[in-house]
Motif scaffolding. Sequence first.
Motif, PDB file in Angstrom:
ATOM      1  N   HIS A   4       0.834  -1.200   0.000  1.00  0.00           N
ATOM      2  CA  HIS A   4       0.000   0.000   0.000  1.00  0.00           C
ATOM      3  C   HIS A   4       0.873   1.256   0.000  1.00  0.00           C
ATOM      4  N   PHE A   5       1.995   1.209   0.731  1.00  0.00           N
ATOM      5  CA  PHE A   5       2.903   2.354   0.757  1.00  0.00           C
ATOM      6  C   PHE A   5       3.515   2.588  -0.623  1.00  0.00           C
ATOM      7  N   ILE A   6       3.900   1.522  -1.292  1.00  0.00           N
ATOM      8  CA  ILE A   6       4.483   1.644  -2.637  1.00  0.00           C
ATOM      9  C   ILE A   6       3.470   2.251  -3.605  1.00  0.00           C
ATOM     10  N   SER A   7       2.216   1.842  -3.469  1.00  0.00           N
ATOM     11  CA  SER A   7       1.178   2.406  -4.333  1.00  0.00           C
ATOM     12  C   SER A   7       0.984   3.895  -4.063  1.00  0.00           C
ATOM     13  N   LEU A   8       1.135   4.301  -2.792  1.00  0.00           N
ATOM     14  CA  LEU A   8       1.024   5.725  -2.450  1.00  0.00           C
ATOM     15  C   LEU A   8       2.181   6.520  -3.045  1.00  0.00           C
ATOM     16  N   VAL A   9       3.379   5.922  -3.003  1.00  0.00           N
ATOM     17  CA  VAL A   9       4.551   6.583  -3.591  1.00  0.00           C
ATOM     18  C   VAL A   9       4.361   6.771  -5.089  1.00  0.00           C
ATOM     19  N   LYS A  11       1.540   7.003  -6.632  1.00  0.00           N
ATOM     20  CA  LYS A  11       0.430   7.934  -6.871  1.00  0.00           C
ATOM     21  C   LYS A  11       0.805   9.362  -6.516  1.00  0.00           C
ATOM     22  N   PHE A  12       1.635   9.527  -5.458  1.00  0.00           N
ATOM     23  CA  PHE A  12       2.016  10.868  -5.001  1.00  0.00           C
ATOM     24  C   PHE A  12       3.532  11.013  -4.918  1.00  0.00           C
ATOM     25  N   PRO A  13       4.224  10.898  -6.046  1.00  0.00           N
ATOM     26  CA  PRO A  13       5.695  11.004  -6.005  1.00  0.00           C
ATOM     27  C   PRO A  13       6.173  12.379  -5.537  1.00  0.00           C
ATOM     28  N   LEU A  14       5.400  13.419  -5.830  1.00  0.00           N
ATOM     29  CA  LEU A  14       5.805  14.767  -5.424  1.00  0.00           C
ATOM     30  C   LEU A  14       5.806  14.916  -3.911  1.00  0.00           C
ATOM     31  N   ILE A  16       6.617  12.573  -1.716  1.00  0.00           N
ATOM     32  CA  ILE A  16       7.860  11.970  -1.232  1.00  0.00           C
ATOM     33  C   ILE A  16       9.036  12.896  -1.509  1.00  0.00           C
ATOM     34  N   PHE A  17       9.030  13.511  -2.710  1.00  0.00           N
ATOM     35  CA  PHE A  17      10.099  14.451  -3.048  1.00  0.00           C
ATOM     36  C   PHE A  17      10.112  15.624  -2.070  1.00  0.00           C
ATOM     37  N   ALA A  18       8.929  16.151  -1.741  1.00  0.00           N
ATOM     38  CA  ALA A  18       8.834  17.289  -0.821  1.00  0.00           C
ATOM     39  C   ALA A  18       9.341  16.911   0.566  1.00  0.00           C
ATOM     40  N   GLU A  19       9.010  15.696   1.003  1.00  0.00           N
ATOM     41  CA  GLU A  19       9.475  15.250   2.315  1.00  0.00           C
ATOM     42  C   GLU A  19      10.995  15.136   2.346  1.00  0.00           C
ATOM     43  N   VAL A  20      11.553  14.542   1.310  1.00  0.00           N
ATOM     44  CA  VAL A  20      13.011  14.395   1.233  1.00  0.00           C
ATOM     45  C   VAL A  20      13.674  15.770   1.129  1.00  0.00           C
ATOM     46  N   PHE A  21      13.023  16.682   0.406  1.00  0.00           N
ATOM     47  CA  PHE A  21      13.589  18.012   0.192  1.00  0.00           C
ATOM     48  C   PHE A  21      13.671  18.812   1.489  1.00  0.00           C
ATOM     49  N   THR A  22      12.868  18.436   2.485  1.00  0.00           N
ATOM     50  CA  THR A  22      12.933  19.096   3.794  1.00  0.00           C
ATOM     51  C   THR A  22      14.324  18.985   4.392  1.00  0.00           C
ATOM     52  N   VAL A 191      -5.685  15.216  -6.163  1.00  0.00           N
ATOM     53  CA  VAL A 191      -4.268  15.054  -6.522  1.00  0.00           C
ATOM     54  C   VAL A 191      -3.685  16.363  -7.033  1.00  0.00           C
ATOM     55  N   TYR A 192      -4.457  17.096  -7.836  1.00  0.00           N
ATOM     56  CA  TYR A 192      -3.975  18.363  -8.398  1.00  0.00           C
ATOM     57  C   TYR A 192      -3.668  19.370  -7.280  1.00  0.00           C
ATOM     58  N   TYR A 193      -4.621  19.571  -6.371  1.00  0.00           N
ATOM     59  CA  TYR A 193      -4.428  20.552  -5.315  1.00  0.00           C
ATOM     60  C   TYR A 193      -3.406  20.089  -4.278  1.00  0.00           C
TER      61      TYR A 193
END
Length: 226
Positions: A4-9, A11-14, A16-22, A191-193
């Motif tokens: 389920h986590f992989i499917s979320l990644v 679906k919402f790759p941005l 994960i990128f934002a979290e890593v970018f922190t 997803v857009y917002y």
Amino acid sequence: MLDHFISLVQKFPLSIFAEVFTVVPIAAGIIQFKRLGPGMKALMLLLALILLRDSVSDYFAARQISNLFLYNTSALLEAILVYFIFIGNLKNKRTKRYILYTLLLTTIAGLLFWSNAEISSETLVLSKVFNIIIVLTYFNYLLSELRIANILIHSLFWVGSGLILQATGTFFVYLFSKIIFSTQSDPEIFVYYWNFGQMMYVIFCCFAAVGLWVSKYEGVDNQSLS
């Protein structure tokens, strides 16, 4: 849970990128930590809070547990930390008192609207409005005092610019968050917002990283403008 986590990644790759970018502004802050004043250390706490919230949120999402209360709680804590980022630089006692009253009203109203089961658009909006108020108050102070020789190497100028861009950019997203985050809303709209909000957060992180990095040009006590 992992599937389920992989499917979320996917679906919402941005997100994960934002979290890593922190990690980028946090790393800049760690490098310059000895030169940071109280306000910039509060910024480090703010970034750490957001990273912790997002990590716990990911875990809850992977376990298919509601994580919306995390964002309601985080909004109030973020407002408090933003207060500590700027308040040390505001020298006018009356202005500081008004900002404190505004924070108290924001916190009390936010708690009244706080929800454990759904997104509280009122709490999120109040937090963003407070951010806008304190940043504009601080910018007005800079303009009236004219004590910064080169504003481009003033750390709080970058932090304030990033905060106000994020707050104004996402204001209407949070204003209608109950509709956007509703289970009955169109998934594509959500997803857009959501992605738009993540993009604005990445922009804030860029500004925060610059602010933390240029702290080295302001000396050890970069919060003193007296």
